[in-house]
Structures are given as structure tokens and as C-alpha cells.
Design a protein around this motif. Structure first.
Motif, short mmCIF file in Angstrom:
data_model
loop_
_atom_site.label_atom_id
_atom_site.label_comp_id
_atom_site.label_asym_id
_atom_site.label_seq_id
_atom_site.Cartn_x
_atom_site.Cartn_y
_atom_site.Cartn_z
N ARG A 46 26.58 18.36 24.62
CA ARG A 46 25.31 18.26 24.36
C ARG A 46 24.97 19.52 23.77
O ARG A 46 24.14 19.67 22.83
N LEU A 47 25.31 20.64 24.36
CA LEU A 47 24.67 22.05 23.97
C LEU A 47 25.48 22.62 22.95
O LEU A 47 24.62 22.99 21.79
N TYR A 49 26.52 20.44 20.46
CA TYR A 49 25.91 19.68 19.45
C TYR A 49 24.56 20.56 18.84
O TYR A 49 24.43 20.50 17.72
N GLN A 50 23.88 20.71 19.89
CA GLN A 50 22.53 21.27 19.56
C GLN A 50 22.63 22.57 18.75
O GLN A 50 22.10 22.88 18.06
N GLU A 51 23.63 23.23 19.35
CA GLU A 51 24.01 24.72 18.71
C GLU A 51 24.46 24.53 17.21
O GLU A 51 24.12 25.28 16.45
N LEU A 54 21.78 21.62 15.40
CA LEU A 54 20.32 21.76 15.35
C LEU A 54 19.52 20.46 15.59
O LEU A 54 18.45 20.49 15.30
N GLU A 55 20.07 19.75 16.29
CA GLU A 55 19.75 18.30 16.64
C GLU A 55 19.84 17.85 17.84
O GLU A 55 20.86 18.31 18.58
N ASP A 56 19.48 16.92 18.57
CA ASP A 56 19.45 16.39 20.09
C ASP A 56 20.68 15.39 19.81
O ASP A 56 20.40 14.28 19.33
N CYS A 57 21.59 15.64 20.25
CA CYS A 57 22.95 14.57 20.49
C CYS A 57 22.51 13.33 21.04
O CYS A 57 22.73 12.29 20.53
#
Length: 72
Positions: A46-47, A49-51, A54-57
């Protein structure tokens, strides 16, 4: 609650890319990755993916997966 053993050969960034690539087309890679990662590894994905995106997995996957997955 039982958890899976952590895979030794694990890359959160690669898993994040596979999850993003599988959106809207093929749910099998999503199921395989999430079904073979423990809670800590899923958090790392999840982290990453966010990095990367720039979206919420979680939000993206929830919108992509069918209603059948929401029931489970």
C-alpha cells in the motif's frame, strides 16, 4: 487470527505495479498477490503504491473489484 509466512523474495514496488497493471483487466494477479502476502507485506505494498502512483491502493482496488469481493 493466522497469518501467512513472509516471502523471502518480496518487492513491494513490483507488487504495487502488478496490482496497478491488473486493474480493470485481470483480477487473477490481484488475488494471487493479496492472497500470498501477510499483513505487514500488504501494508508495504500500500505504501509503495501510494509513493509510485500518488493514489490510494485500497480505494482503487475497491472501485475495480466486483461486488462479489466486497461480500467476502
Amino acid at each position: 487470527m493466522a497469518t501467512l509466512l513472509a516471502l523471502e523474495d518480496f518487492s513491494p514496488g513490483e507488487d504495487a505495479m502488478v496490482l496497478n497493471k491488473g486493474r480493470g483487466t485481470n483480477e487473477k494477479p490481484i488475488i494471487w498477490i493479496l492472497g500470498h502476502r501477510n499483513a505487514d507485506q500488504r501494508k508495504q505494498i500500500r505504501l509503495a503504491y501510494q509513493e509510485i502512483y500518488l493514489e490510494d491502493c485500497n480505494k482503487n482496488l475497491k472501485s475495480e473489484l466486483s461486488r462479489d469481493f466486497e461480500i467476502i
